[in-house]
Motif scaffolding. Structure first.
Motif, PDB file in Angstrom:
ATOM      1  N   ILE A  97       0.832  -1.204   0.000  1.00 19.33           N
ATOM      2  CA  ILE A  97       0.000   0.000   0.000  1.00 19.33           C
ATOM      3  C   ILE A  97       0.870   1.258   0.000  1.00 19.33           C
ATOM      4  N   GLY A  98       2.021   1.205   0.665  1.00 18.09           N
ATOM      5  CA  GLY A  98       2.913   2.364   0.702  1.00 18.09           C
ATOM      6  C   GLY A  98       3.431   2.730  -0.674  1.00 18.09           C
ATOM      7  N   GLU A  99       3.818   1.725  -1.441  1.00 17.55           N
ATOM      8  CA  GLU A  99       4.302   1.993  -2.799  1.00 17.55           C
ATOM      9  C   GLU A  99       3.162   2.492  -3.678  1.00 17.55           C
ATOM     10  N   LEU A 100       1.999   1.866  -3.561  1.00 22.62           N
ATOM     11  CA  LEU A 100       0.850   2.274  -4.360  1.00 22.62           C
ATOM     12  C   LEU A 100       0.474   3.732  -4.107  1.00 22.62           C
ATOM     13  N   MET A 101       0.435   4.117  -2.836  1.00 24.94           N
ATOM     14  CA  MET A 101      -0.012   5.462  -2.465  1.00 24.94           C
ATOM     15  C   MET A 101       1.134   6.468  -2.345  1.00 24.94           C
ATOM     16  N   GLY A 102       2.373   5.975  -2.329  1.00 26.82           N
ATOM     17  CA  GLY A 102       3.515   6.876  -2.277  1.00 26.82           C
ATOM     18  C   GLY A 102       3.830   7.418  -0.892  1.00 26.82           C
ATOM     19  N   PHE A 103       3.777   6.561   0.136  1.00 31.22           N
ATOM     20  CA  PHE A 103       4.174   7.003   1.466  1.00 31.22           C
ATOM     21  C   PHE A 103       4.981   5.924   2.160  1.00 31.22           C
ATOM     22  N   VAL A 104       5.826   6.343   3.108  1.00 30.73           N
ATOM     23  CA  VAL A 104       6.724   5.429   3.819  1.00 30.73           C
ATOM     24  C   VAL A 104       6.643   5.673   5.320  1.00 30.73           C
ATOM     25  N   PRO A 105       6.946   4.633   6.102  1.00 32.19           N
ATOM     26  CA  PRO A 105       7.071   4.858   7.548  1.00 32.19           C
ATOM     27  C   PRO A 105       8.347   5.647   7.816  1.00 32.19           C
ATOM     28  N   ILE A 106       8.270   6.605   8.703  1.00 32.20           N
ATOM     29  CA  ILE A 106       9.415   7.459   9.025  1.00 32.20           C
ATOM     30  C   ILE A 106       9.879   7.244  10.460  1.00 32.20           C
ATOM     31  N   GLU A 107       8.941   7.216  11.396  1.00 29.28           N
ATOM     32  CA  GLU A 107       9.274   7.053  12.820  1.00 29.28           C
ATOM     33  C   GLU A 107       8.219   6.184  13.474  1.00 29.28           C
ATOM     34  N   TRP A 108       8.645   5.363  14.427  1.00 30.51           N
ATOM     35  CA  TRP A 108       7.695   4.580  15.209  1.00 30.51           C
ATOM     36  C   TRP A 108       8.257   4.348  16.598  1.00 30.51           C
ATOM     37  N   PHE A 117       3.336   6.852  15.695  1.00 29.01           N
ATOM     38  CA  PHE A 117       3.761   6.242  14.431  1.00 29.01           C
ATOM     39  C   PHE A 117       3.579   7.298  13.351  1.00 29.01           C
ATOM     40  N   VAL A 118       4.630   7.522  12.541  1.00 32.22           N
ATOM     41  CA  VAL A 118       4.608   8.592  11.547  1.00 32.22           C
ATOM     42  C   VAL A 118       4.910   8.033  10.154  1.00 32.22           C
ATOM     43  N   PHE A 119       4.044   8.362   9.208  1.00 32.24           N
ATOM     44  CA  PHE A 119       4.271   8.096   7.791  1.00 32.24           C
ATOM     45  C   PHE A 119       4.511   9.435   7.102  1.00 32.24           C
ATOM     46  N   GLN A 120       5.239   9.392   5.977  1.00 27.76           N
ATOM     47  CA  GLN A 120       5.448  10.590   5.177  1.00 27.76           C
ATOM     48  C   GLN A 120       5.222  10.267   3.717  1.00 27.76           C
ATOM     49  N   GLY A 121       4.617  11.220   3.017  1.00 24.99           N
ATOM     50  CA  GLY A 121       4.420  11.097   1.584  1.00 24.99           C
ATOM     51  C   GLY A 121       4.345  12.474   0.954  1.00 24.99           C
ATOM     52  N   LEU A 133      -3.655   7.640   4.667  1.00 24.03           N
ATOM     53  CA  LEU A 133      -2.530   7.983   5.541  1.00 24.03           C
ATOM     54  C   LEU A 133      -2.939   7.922   7.011  1.00 24.03           C
ATOM     55  N   LEU A 134      -4.097   8.488   7.330  1.00 27.11           N
ATOM     56  CA  LEU A 134      -4.545   8.490   8.725  1.00 27.11           C
ATOM     57  C   LEU A 134      -4.880   7.083   9.211  1.00 27.11           C
ATOM     58  N   ASP A 135      -5.569   6.300   8.396  1.00 28.96           N
ATOM     59  CA  ASP A 135      -5.882   4.920   8.778  1.00 28.96           C
ATOM     60  C   ASP A 135      -4.584   4.152   9.033  1.00 28.96           C
ATOM     61  N   SER A 136      -3.585   4.395   8.209  1.00 28.83           N
ATOM     62  CA  SER A 136      -2.310   3.686   8.346  1.00 28.83           C
ATOM     63  C   SER A 136      -1.554   4.107   9.613  1.00 28.83           C
ATOM     64  N   CYS A 137      -1.403   5.405   9.844  1.00 25.37           N
ATOM     65  CA  CYS A 137      -0.617   5.828  11.013  1.00 25.37           C
ATOM     66  C   CYS A 137      -1.323   5.490  12.321  1.00 25.37           C
ATOM     67  N   MET A 138      -2.641   5.617  12.350  1.00 29.97           N
ATOM     68  CA  MET A 138      -3.366   5.290  13.582  1.00 29.97           C
ATOM     69  C   MET A 138      -3.386   3.787  13.812  1.00 29.97           C
ATOM     70  N   GLY A 139      -3.589   3.010  12.735  1.00 25.23           N
ATOM     71  CA  GLY A 139      -3.573   1.557  12.868  1.00 25.23           C
ATOM     72  C   GLY A 139      -2.217   1.050  13.311  1.00 25.23           C
ATOM     73  N   CYS A 140      -1.160   1.606  12.744  1.00 24.66           N
ATOM     74  CA  CYS A 140       0.187   1.173  13.132  1.00 24.66           C
ATOM     75  C   CYS A 140       0.528   1.607  14.550  1.00 24.66           C
ATOM     76  N   ARG A 178       3.267  14.733   6.707  1.00 26.46           N
ATOM     77  CA  ARG A 178       3.423  13.639   7.662  1.00 26.46           C
ATOM     78  C   ARG A 178       2.077  13.341   8.291  1.00 26.46           C
ATOM     79  N   ALA A 179       1.825  12.056   8.458  1.00 28.49           N
ATOM     80  CA  ALA A 179       0.632  11.575   9.149  1.00 28.49           C
ATOM     81  C   ALA A 179       1.106  10.925  10.442  1.00 28.49           C
ATOM     82  N   GLU A 180       0.670  11.471  11.553  1.00 32.11           N
ATOM     83  CA  GLU A 180       1.131  11.034  12.869  1.00 32.11           C
ATOM     84  C   GLU A 180      -0.030  10.447  13.660  1.00 32.11           C
ATOM     85  N   GLY A 181       0.120   9.192  14.053  1.00 34.67           N
ATOM     86  CA  GLY A 181      -0.889   8.518  14.854  1.00 34.67           C
ATOM     87  C   GLY A 181      -0.431   8.355  16.290  1.00 34.67           C
TER      88      GLY A 181
END
Length: 177
Positions: free
Chosen positions: A56-67, A72-76, A97-104, A137-140
């Motif tokens: 999903i990260g490659e498809l949407m163009g975002f990566v995990p940055i910090e956890w 948990f933070v993703f960036q795209g 992005l929000l579903d991903s950072c909050m879920g992680c 950045r999406a921060e959960g």
């Protein structure tokens, strides 16, 4: 923030993203493989490139940055491939992005043998993103983790701290004892 410190921060964000993209390896693990690992082992393995990174990260163009246990933070970088018919980034990009950072963020608190699934996702959009927005950045962060449910909140912001969306989620904790 001065223009020079903003530029330094922007370059640091972009370098962190480039470095993570260089380490990630595509692929997936099965649920039975993931639940055998502690959350730290799982995410550290992805971050080092030892374990496959969810597609999903490659498809949407975002990566995990910090956890960590706290967040948990993703960036795209939203771009034209994320556009809706109105000429702005589709709300689904922010929701993903929000579903991903909050879920992680919740994933960081499950025990080996447990999984989780989103049962409720609430998003509030503050402003539109465009190709000119730059990296976001999406921060959960965790609100509560119980035996059977967990709650988290999240936000999407840019290098200037400008808020684009907020969200909250409820997840059902699966498996375990």
């Amino acid at each position: 923030m001065s223009e020079s410190s903003r530029e330094e921060k922007l370059q640091a964000w972009l370098e962190a993203e480039r470095a993570m993209w260089a380490r990630l390896k595509p692929g997936t693990l099965s649920m039975s493989e993931v639940v055998q690992l502690s959350p730290r082992e799982f995410f550290d393995g992805i971050g080092r490139g030892d374990l496959p990174s969810p597609p999903i990260g490659e498809l949407m163009g975002f990566v995990p940055i910090e956890w960590s246990e706290e967040r948990f933070v993703f960036q795209g970088v939203p771009d034209a491939r994320h556009y809706n018919p109105l000429g702005t980034v589709h709300g689904g990009y922010a929701a993903t992005l929000l579903d991903s950072c909050m879920g992680c963020a919740i994933h960081m608190h499950v025990k080996p043998g447990q999984g989780y699934t989103t049962t409720d996702l609430r998003i509030s959009y503050v402003r539109a993103m465009t190709v000119d927005t730059g990296p976001v950045r999406a921060e959960g962060r965790i609100i509560h983790v119980g035996r059977s449910t967990a709650l988290a909140e999240g936000r999407i912001y840019d290098v200037d701290g400008k808020l684009y969306a907020t969200g909250s989620t409820t997840c059902l904790i699966l498996g375990g004892k």
